[in-house]
Design an enzyme around this catalytic site. Structure first.
Site, PDB file in Angstrom:
ATOM      1  N   MET A  31     -47.447  22.557 -28.153  1.00 38.94           N
ATOM      2  CA  MET A  31     -46.703  21.299 -28.073  1.00 38.94           C
ATOM      3  C   MET A  31     -47.616  20.191 -27.551  1.00 38.94           C
ATOM      4  SD  MET A  31     -42.781  22.198 -27.336  1.00 38.94           S
ATOM      5  CE  MET A  31     -42.859  22.343 -25.557  1.00 38.94           C
ATOM      6  N   LEU A  34     -52.905  19.449 -24.179  1.00 35.40           N
ATOM      7  CA  LEU A  34     -53.640  20.709 -24.077  1.00 35.40           C
ATOM      8  C   LEU A  34     -54.483  20.773 -22.807  1.00 35.40           C
ATOM      9  CD1 LEU A  34     -54.719  20.923 -27.823  1.00 35.40           C
ATOM     10  CD2 LEU A  34     -52.650  21.802 -26.723  1.00 35.40           C
ATOM     11  N   GLY A  37     -55.859  26.438 -20.493  1.00 36.27           N
ATOM     12  CA  GLY A  37     -55.113  27.612 -20.955  1.00 36.27           C
ATOM     13  C   GLY A  37     -55.011  27.626 -22.481  1.00 36.27           C
ATOM     14  N   HIS A  38     -54.683  26.471 -23.064  1.00 33.73           N
ATOM     15  CA  HIS A  38     -54.619  26.388 -24.534  1.00 33.73           C
ATOM     16  C   HIS A  38     -55.993  26.660 -25.156  1.00 33.73           C
ATOM     17  CE1 HIS A  38     -51.184  23.562 -23.533  1.00 33.73           C
ATOM     18  NE2 HIS A  38     -50.605  24.394 -24.373  1.00 33.73           N
ATOM     19  N   GLN A  62     -35.952  22.881 -29.169  1.00 32.90           N
ATOM     20  CA  GLN A  62     -36.026  23.869 -28.087  1.00 32.90           C
ATOM     21  C   GLN A  62     -35.794  23.256 -26.714  1.00 32.90           C
ATOM     22  OE1 GLN A  62     -40.287  24.809 -29.145  1.00 32.90           O
ATOM     23  NE2 GLN A  62     -40.469  25.170 -26.967  1.00 32.90           N
ATOM     24  N   LYS A 152     -48.191  33.587 -20.425  1.00 33.38           N
ATOM     25  CA  LYS A 152     -47.434  32.891 -19.386  1.00 33.38           C
ATOM     26  C   LYS A 152     -45.959  32.792 -19.784  1.00 33.38           C
ATOM     27  CE  LYS A 152     -46.748  28.699 -16.897  1.00 33.38           C
ATOM     28  NZ  LYS A 152     -45.643  28.194 -17.715  1.00 33.38           N
ATOM     29  N   GLN A 156     -40.936  34.418 -24.237  1.00 30.69           N
ATOM     30  CA  GLN A 156     -41.176  33.821 -25.560  1.00 30.69           C
ATOM     31  C   GLN A 156     -41.977  34.783 -26.439  1.00 30.69           C
ATOM     32  OE1 GLN A 156     -42.198  29.554 -26.514  1.00 30.69           O
ATOM     33  NE2 GLN A 156     -44.272  30.355 -26.545  1.00 30.69           N
ATOM     34  N   MET A 187     -51.586  27.513 -15.185  1.00 25.83           N
ATOM     35  CA  MET A 187     -51.763  26.233 -15.879  1.00 25.83           C
ATOM     36  C   MET A 187     -50.579  25.970 -16.793  1.00 25.83           C
ATOM     37  SD  MET A 187     -55.770  25.937 -16.755  1.00 25.83           S
ATOM     38  CE  MET A 187     -56.974  26.137 -15.455  1.00 25.83           C
ATOM     39  N   SER A 188     -50.106  24.734 -16.766  1.00 28.31           N
ATOM     40  CA  SER A 188     -48.968  24.329 -17.584  1.00 28.31           C
ATOM     41  C   SER A 188     -48.976  22.819 -17.706  1.00 28.31           C
ATOM     42  CB  SER A 188     -47.665  24.783 -16.908  1.00 28.31           C
ATOM     43  OG  SER A 188     -46.567  24.086 -17.457  1.00 28.31           O
TER      44      SER A 188
HETATM   45  O1  PAF Z   1     -45.170  27.684 -26.253  1.00 33.27           O
HETATM   46  C1  PAF Z   1     -45.056  26.575 -26.800  1.00 33.27           C
HETATM   47  O2  PAF Z   1     -45.843  25.649 -26.602  1.00 33.27           O
HETATM   48  C2  PAF Z   1     -43.889  26.351 -27.755  1.00 33.27           C
HETATM   49  O3  PAF Z   1     -42.752  27.016 -27.326  1.00 33.27           O
HETATM   50  C3  PAF Z   1     -44.235  26.715 -29.211  1.00 33.27           C
HETATM   51  C4  PAF Z   1     -44.525  28.202 -29.350  1.00 33.27           C
HETATM   52  C5  PAF Z   1     -45.430  25.908 -29.686  1.00 33.27           C
HETATM   53  C6  PAF Z   1     -43.040  26.394 -30.119  1.00 33.27           C
HETATM   54  O4  PAF Z   1     -42.712  25.047 -30.074  1.00 33.27           O
END
Ligand code: PAF
Length: 288
Positions: A31, A34, A37-38, A62, A152, A156, A187-188
């Protein structure tokens, strides 16, 4: 040179070309906003594939009413620069109209049963329907061989595993380790909502997870361990949604007994809701 793509036909042409060359394609959905972690997920993707696609899409379906969809941090330039530096080949940037041609309210919904009804699912009704719905679309758009998700978001990952198996997506899932700040805070993107005073307190979540592990491995009963965790978080200033011990598949373990466990916490500090988890114990892990 990374290509930024906003139209589905272009994405399909690019990926079809890679397929003709028999290149293996990995996909990292995000999303945006970044952080390290990404980028570690990107590196994992790179190690397993010839080409890497990342998506940035803040998915409206979501987020629940009153959640942080509007204020979710959006940093498109920094994201693109970071992805390019991390060796991403293509950045998929769909608009809401591209993702939901009939509108987010009129989308075909993908709803995963079972695992979505507890923990995050119970506290954020509809959240996992939105995640499963968008991830199924992203998989259809990108058609990767491999998809990478972070550990993390433990639950999900369980939802995506179910989705891939049940809908027979020919996609191998890889799980990336949680990256932490020096004091243990996972990290978030949401960490930046924390005030200067809240930021050091937020690391208490990781310390509580470590304590839950230590007490469990020392033979502590589940109720006592969970109660101590809640009390410690509450004393630190959190409003606790849950602090629980589960089996790797998120089912409730009997109070005592050996076997692999995962400790999971969701708690709010001021306006910021944080989640984290820690898997431990011997035996097979569901998070893969
Ligand atoms: O983990 C995330 O960033 C979101 O839930 C995802 C998997 C990109 C779906 O929108």
């Amino acid at each position: 040179m990374m290509e930024t793509i906003r139209e589905l036909p272009r994405l399909r042409t690019l990926i079809a070309g890679w397929r003709r060359e028999e290149l293996r394609v990995a996909f990292v959905p995000t999303m945006g906003n970044l952080h390290a972690g990404h980028f570690s997920l990107l590196r994992l993707a790179r190690e397993h594939a010839d080409r890497v696609v990342a998506s940035v899409f803040v998915n409206p379906t979501q987020f629940g009413p009153g959640e942080d969809f509007e204020r979710y941090p959006r940093t498109p330039e920094a994201d693109a620069a970071g992805l390019e530096a991390a060796g991403c080949d293509a950045l998929w940037l769909p608009s809401v109209d591209t993702m939901y041609p009939f509108g987010p309210q009129a989308t075909v919904q993908v709803s995963v049963p079972g695992v979505t009804s507890v923990l995050e699912g119970a506290h954020r009704p509809g959240h996992f329907d939105g995640v499963a719905t968008v991830v199924a679309r992203l998989f259809n758009q990108v058609q990767p061989d491999i998809a990478v998700f972070g550990r993390k978001d433990y639950q999900q990952l369980a939802v995506i595993r179910y989705l891939v198996r049940d809908l027979a997506f020919p996609i191998q899932l890889l799980a990336g380790a949680t990256l932490r700040e020096a004091d243990g805070l996972a990290m978030s993107s949401r960490n930046q909502y924390l005030s200067a005073a809240e930021r050091p307190v937020a690391a208490e979540i990781h310390r509580v997870l470590l304590q839950m592990r230590q007490e469990t491995l020392a033979g502590g009963g589940r109720d006592a361990v969970e109660q101590a965790a809640r009390a410690r978080l509450t004393a630190a200033g959190f409003a606790v949604d849950y602090a629980v011990l589960r089996r790797p598949d998120l089912s409730e373990p009997a109070d005592a007994g050996p076997g692999p466990r995962v400790a999971l916490v969701a708690a709010r500090l001021g306006r910021t809701r944080l989640i984290d988890n820690l898997a431990f114990g011997k035996g097979p892990s569901a998070s893969g």
